[in-house]
Design a protein around this motif. Structure first.
Motif, short mmCIF file in Angstrom:
data_model
loop_
_atom_site.label_atom_id
_atom_site.label_comp_id
_atom_site.label_asym_id
_atom_site.label_seq_id
_atom_site.Cartn_x
_atom_site.Cartn_y
_atom_site.Cartn_z
N GLU A 58 0.91 -1.04 -0.12
CA GLU A 58 -0.12 0.13 -0.05
C GLU A 58 0.69 1.27 -0.22
O GLU A 58 0.48 2.16 -0.57
CB GLU A 58 -1.03 -0.07 1.13
CG GLU A 58 -2.05 -0.80 1.17
CD GLU A 58 -2.94 -0.95 2.56
OE1 GLU A 58 -2.32 -0.55 3.36
OE2 GLU A 58 -4.22 -1.66 2.35
N ALA A 59 1.94 1.15 0.81
CA ALA A 59 3.02 2.26 0.59
C ALA A 59 3.83 2.44 -0.44
O ALA A 59 4.40 3.26 -0.65
CB ALA A 59 3.63 2.27 1.83
N GLY A 60 3.64 1.53 -1.49
CA GLY A 60 4.48 1.39 -2.61
C GLY A 60 6.02 1.13 -2.47
O GLY A 60 6.91 1.53 -3.15
N LYS A 61 6.27 0.41 -1.23
CA LYS A 61 7.66 0.24 -0.91
C LYS A 61 8.10 -1.31 -0.65
O LYS A 61 8.97 -1.67 -0.08
CB LYS A 61 8.07 0.55 0.66
CG LYS A 61 7.68 2.21 0.54
CD LYS A 61 7.98 2.91 2.05
CE LYS A 61 7.79 4.47 2.14
NZ LYS A 61 7.97 4.81 3.50
N VAL A 121 13.69 -0.64 9.65
CA VAL A 121 15.24 -1.22 9.23
C VAL A 121 15.89 -0.37 8.37
O VAL A 121 17.24 -0.24 8.83
CB VAL A 121 14.87 -2.38 8.34
CG1 VAL A 121 16.25 -2.96 7.81
CG2 VAL A 121 14.08 -3.58 9.08
N ASN A 122 15.31 0.66 7.59
CA ASN A 122 16.13 1.49 6.76
C ASN A 122 16.66 2.54 7.78
O ASN A 122 18.08 3.20 7.87
CB ASN A 122 15.52 2.35 5.86
CG ASN A 122 15.01 1.41 4.53
OD1 ASN A 122 15.69 0.32 4.45
ND2 ASN A 122 13.98 1.57 3.92
N TYR A 131 17.58 2.07 10.83
CA TYR A 131 18.69 1.25 11.53
C TYR A 131 20.05 1.54 10.76
O TYR A 131 21.06 1.74 11.36
CB TYR A 131 18.43 -0.01 11.84
CG TYR A 131 17.11 -0.23 12.80
CD1 TYR A 131 16.50 0.56 13.56
CD2 TYR A 131 16.21 -1.55 12.84
CE1 TYR A 131 15.68 0.53 14.34
CE2 TYR A 131 15.36 -1.35 13.63
CZ TYR A 131 14.70 -0.70 14.63
OH TYR A 131 13.89 -0.78 15.21
N LEU A 132 19.84 1.03 9.49
CA LEU A 132 21.22 1.06 8.77
C LEU A 132 21.63 2.48 8.41
O LEU A 132 22.99 2.71 8.67
CB LEU A 132 20.55 0.55 7.27
CG LEU A 132 20.11 -0.82 7.17
CD1 LEU A 132 19.77 -1.41 5.90
CD2 LEU A 132 21.11 -1.92 7.67
N ALA A 133 20.66 3.39 8.67
CA ALA A 133 21.29 5.01 8.63
C ALA A 133 22.00 5.18 9.77
O ALA A 133 22.87 6.18 9.71
CB ALA A 133 20.08 5.77 8.01
N HIS A 134 21.69 4.52 10.77
CA HIS A 134 22.37 4.91 12.20
C HIS A 134 23.61 4.02 12.39
O HIS A 134 24.09 4.00 13.42
CB HIS A 134 21.45 4.79 13.12
CG HIS A 134 20.48 5.70 13.27
ND1 HIS A 134 19.19 6.07 12.55
CD2 HIS A 134 20.47 6.91 14.31
CE1 HIS A 134 18.66 6.95 12.90
NE2 HIS A 134 19.40 7.82 14.31
N GLY A 135 24.26 3.38 11.27
CA GLY A 135 25.26 2.63 11.29
C GLY A 135 25.26 1.22 11.86
O GLY A 135 26.30 0.52 11.95
N ILE A 136 23.84 0.72 11.92
CA ILE A 136 23.73 -0.71 12.03
C ILE A 136 24.12 -1.55 10.55
O ILE A 136 23.88 -0.93 9.56
CB ILE A 136 22.31 -1.10 12.13
CG1 ILE A 136 21.86 -0.15 13.61
CG2 ILE A 136 22.17 -2.51 12.24
CD1 ILE A 136 22.58 -1.16 14.76
N THR A 137 24.89 -2.48 10.94
CA THR A 137 25.45 -3.31 9.70
C THR A 137 24.54 -4.26 9.02
O THR A 137 24.38 -4.34 7.73
CB THR A 137 26.55 -4.18 10.23
OG1 THR A 137 27.59 -3.49 10.74
CG2 THR A 137 27.17 -4.90 8.81
#
Length: 453
Positions: free
Chosen positions: A139-142, A418-419, A421-427
């Motif tokens: 629904e969000a196109g993601k 999740v995106n 988290y990755l932007a905050h340095g999570i691997t």
């Protein structure tokens, strides 16, 4: 000739003058009338322009208010879904994790049967949660699909084994026909492909009481290095009337209301499967009528590749990585049950696993001695996982240190989370409830990448 013999030219000139004068006066009257009409029309246009501008402004304000309200409602729905997903996934992680631990402790046949019921029920609940999350992404196109190498024959073979037992338990004939040369490797999203085929096979087995269920796989080379993979699933079940076909591909809708009552399910599987196929360049179609069984045909686009492109994805390879060294793993998890789950999942690999109850404790242990990898819960008291990660990354940057792999192990599983988290340095991220295979693959990939670097 006398002077009185020339009166005609003078008379003609006067008449011509009078006619010209009358014509000019008439033209002036017409011009004035037209000018008045134009003025009045222009005034009308100005009034219409003013009215339209006001109407547009008012409509713009209304649309902006509607947009803000819609975005607010959508944001509220996303927050609600994220909250419910987290609250359900957290205890479900304990249920499935402890069921796995029990199954590995030499139970009797009766006890194993009880554990199997627990695991099956937990897995069913998890599939419902995942369907709802997938629908929210659609629904969000993601909805996103990966494009990574996988062994197609191995994937189809494992799917066959997974559903063969269920068909046999119902006394159904289960046939699988895979195209010649199925051992090729292709770039696709193996998880999504398994999800589509699994939905089709599980439905076929669920709704077929006698006869057979069959799966046929074929692949056709196309231009520009692509191929079309087609999976056909047929059954000898009750069939679906043609006037009910469209309902199968609408969210939360099934062919008739008795299906949910008799068989369960959310009615999302086919909706999501068709969207996945479309996202991967294909489609999902149905041929069926009442009393004639059903035939579902799923097609996707795949890109053939060499098996050498596949690095670290095989589970046996990943397990070999974890047992190949005395890895030092630091974990932060505030929930006692989830700490037990981590312990039981990883104890077979002989690694040193140290547990912390929050981010602050983890930071203290991380500073005290060297570690190879961190498993980080996100929602924790005292200090959450993102704050702890930021402290670690800042220190590494200041000291010029190699970044330690940090894998988020969280019940927050929506794509925007999740995106973030990755932007905050999570691997990397592994969602709860944990599946050992997924956790092992993520850890092996992170450790291998660090050792290679």
């Amino acid at each position: 000739m006398s002077e009185t013999s020339h009166p005609l030219p003078q008379v003609v000139s006067r008449r011509r003058y009078e006619r010209a004068l009358i014509a000019r006066e008439e033209a002036e009257r017409l011009l004035e009338a037209k000018s008045r009409e134009l003025y009045e029309a222009n005034q009308g246009l100005l009034k219409s322009k003013s009215w339209l501008e006001k109407a547009v402004q008012e409509r713009t304000v209304e649309l902006e208010a509607a947009r803000i309200a819609a975005e607010s409602a959508n944001a509220a729905k996303s927050v609600f879904l994220a909250s419910m997903s987290h609250e359900i996934r957290t205890p479900l992680n304990g249920i499935l994790g402890m069921a796995l631990a029990l199954s590995e402790n030499g139970l009797t046949d009766e006890q194993n049967a009880i554990v199997d019921v627990i695991r099956d029920s937990g897995s069913l609940l998890l599939s419902v949660i995942n369907d709802i999350l997938d629908l929210s992404k659609i629904e969000a196109g993601k909805l996103e699909c990966e494009h990574i190498p996988c062994g197609l024959g191995q994937l189809l073979g494992s799917i066959e084994k997974q559903y063969q037992l269920g068909a046999q338990e119902k006394g159904l004939e289960f046939r699988v026909s895979i195209f010649e040369g199925a051992g090729i490797w292709v770039k696709t999203d193996a998880t999504r492909l398994r999800q589509v085929i699994g939905n089709l096979l599980s439905n076929a087995i669920k709704f077929t009481d006698k006869g057979s269920v069959a799966m046929f796989a074929d692949i056709v080379p196309l231009d520009a290095g692509w191929s079309k993979l087609t999976i056909t699933v047929t059954d000898t079940g009750p069939g679906i009337p043609k006037d009910q076909h469209s309902r199968l591909f609408k969210p939360f809708s099934q062919a008739n209301s008795g299906i949910t009552r008799n068989f369960g399910g959310t009615g999302l599987g086919l909706v999501i499967s068709r969207r996945i196929c479309q996202e991967m360049g294909g489609t999902l179609t149905l041929k069926s009528d009442a009393g004639q069984g059903a035939e579902f045909v799923a097609s996707i686009m795949v890109e053939p590749c060499d098996s050498e492109e596949m690095i670290g994805e095989d589970l046996e390879h990943s397990e070999a990585v974890l047992t190949g060294a005395q890895w030092r793993i630091l974990a932060a998890e505030d929930n006692r049950t989830n700490r037990l789950v981590l312990h039981h999942m990883l104890k077979r690999f002989g690694m040193q696993l140290e547990m912390s109850e929050n981010g602050e404790q983890l930071i203290s242990r991380w500073r005290a001695e060297p570690w190879d990898l961190i498993l980080m819960d996100v929602n924790m008291p005292v200090m959450d996982g993102l704050r702890a990660t930021q402290i670690i990354r800042d220190h590494e940057h200041e000291e010029g240190l190699e970044p330690i792999p940090i894998i988020a192990v969280s019940a927050n599983a929506m794509s925007h989370q999740v995106n973030g988290y990755l932007a905050h340095g999570i691997t990397d991220h592994v969602a709860k409830p944990l599946r050992r295979a997924e956790l092992v693959r993520a850890m092996a990939t992170a450790l291998t990448s660090r050792s290679v670097d």
